[in-house]
Design an enzyme around this catalytic site. Structure first.
Site, PDB file in Angstrom:
ATOM      1  N   SER A   1       0.853  -1.183   0.000  1.00  0.00           N
ATOM      2  CA  SER A   1       0.000   0.000   0.000  1.00  0.00           C
ATOM      3  C   SER A   1       0.890   1.236   0.000  1.00  0.00           C
ATOM      4  CB  SER A   1      -0.905   0.015   1.243  1.00  0.00           C
ATOM      5  OG  SER A   1      -1.845  -1.037   1.176  1.00  0.00           O
TER       6      SER A   1
ATOM      7  N   HIS B   1       6.372  10.915  -9.446  1.00  0.00           N
ATOM      8  CA  HIS B   1       7.636  11.252 -10.100  1.00  0.00           C
ATOM      9  C   HIS B   1       7.352  12.308 -11.158  1.00  0.00           C
ATOM     10  CE1 HIS B   1       9.562   7.720  -8.284  1.00  0.00           C
ATOM     11  NE2 HIS B   1       8.478   7.050  -8.632  1.00  0.00           N
TER      12      HIS B   1
ATOM     13  N   CYS C   1      -4.754  -1.850  -0.594  1.00  0.00           N
ATOM     14  CA  CYS C   1      -5.377  -3.157  -0.374  1.00  0.00           C
ATOM     15  C   CYS C   1      -6.435  -2.979   0.712  1.00  0.00           C
ATOM     16  CB  CYS C   1      -4.356  -4.212   0.017  1.00  0.00           C
ATOM     17  SG  CYS C   1      -3.279  -3.784   1.392  1.00  0.00           S
TER      18      CYS C   1
END
Length: 263
Positions: free
Chosen positions: A113, A118, A141
């Site tokens: 998780s 970027h 999750c």
């Protein structure tokens, strides 16, 4: 997300922990016209100032708040001459206590998780066009889904082209033991984007429903030249030059959107 979808999720009863992994990859491109070398360098400096790791961290922290997750760890880095990266490790169940979060079992479990971003600023001196790309990945999750963050993410950047991939992996079980391979209704990523936002874009879906894979691309419809000139007044540019610049900007966007060169 519609109320019906929320009600459907609230009514779903699973046995034990929800083991479904939901991942959203969100890529945006911001295109700008910068003719001189100085303008191009100034544009990259502007991008670095506006989207450095500190501001990106704030955006990702807002994302984690929106999906109801808990931040466990933040790693961030600015690069030279430009670019930045941020990774946030998250817990997807805010009911856990602080003692639980620091336990070895929780840290080991939560390595899937995370939220990452970027940036990729670039330009080529021959084209006079600078393109700034941001990649954001959200993997969760459990019950929470990153889809509800789309409007916020689109609004956080100057988004000319947007590419989104959403996948649901694994399975969980209901209380009777039946496997569930998805726990919420979805026909398109566009269902989770505000209509006022969608009106500004041409959008295309490529979905593989049987595999719970959803892909959407969006291209801005209108180009208002002033928004794409850096440190230049559009009315100071000769009319024919304005047409040429607008054409080149549109070509750049179409090539990125289609994934191939026009010429």
């Amino acid at each position: 997300m519609s109320e019906n979808m929320q009600e459907s999720e609230n009514k779903l009863k699973v046995y034990g922990f929800n083991n479904l992994t939901k991942s959203l990859s969100f890529n945006i491109y911001d295109v700008c016209y910068a003719k001189t070398a100085r303008e191009q360098q100034d544009y990259l400096a502007y991008i670095h100032e506006q989207y450095n790791s500190e501001r990106l961290t704030g955006i990702l922290q807002q994302v984690t708040d929106m999906i109801g997750a808990t931040v466990l760890n933040i790693a961030k880095q600015d690069y030279e001459p430009q670019g930045a990266s941020v990774t946030i490790l998250i817990a997807d169940d805010t009911r856990r206590t602080s003692d639980d979060i620091h336990s070895d079992a929780i840290v080991a479990h939560l390595d899937k998780s995370h939220v990452t971003v970027h940036t990729y600023p670039e330009f080529h001196p021959d084209t006079s066009i600078a393109t700034f790309r941001v990649d954001i990945d959200i993997a969760t999750c459990g019950q929470i889904s990153p889809l509800q963050t789309l409007d916020y993410l689109i609004g956080s950047f100057d988004s000319d082209i947007i590419t989104m991939d959403y996948k649901v992996r694994g399975f969980t079980r209901d209380e009777s033991g039946k496997k569930l391979f998805i726990d919420h209704a979805i026909t398109s990523i566009q269902d989770f984007i505000d209509n006022k936002v969608l009106e500004r874009y041409d959008a295309v879906d490529v979905n593989v429903y049987q595999s719970n894979i959803f892909h959407t691309k969006m291209l801005i419809k209108e180009i208002h030249l002033q928004n794409y000139l850096f440190n230049t007044d559009a009315y100071e540019v000769p009319p024919m030059s304005r047409l040429t610049i607008t054409h080149n900007l549109r070509q750049e966007m179409i090539e990125i959107f289609s994934g191939k060169n026009i010429y």
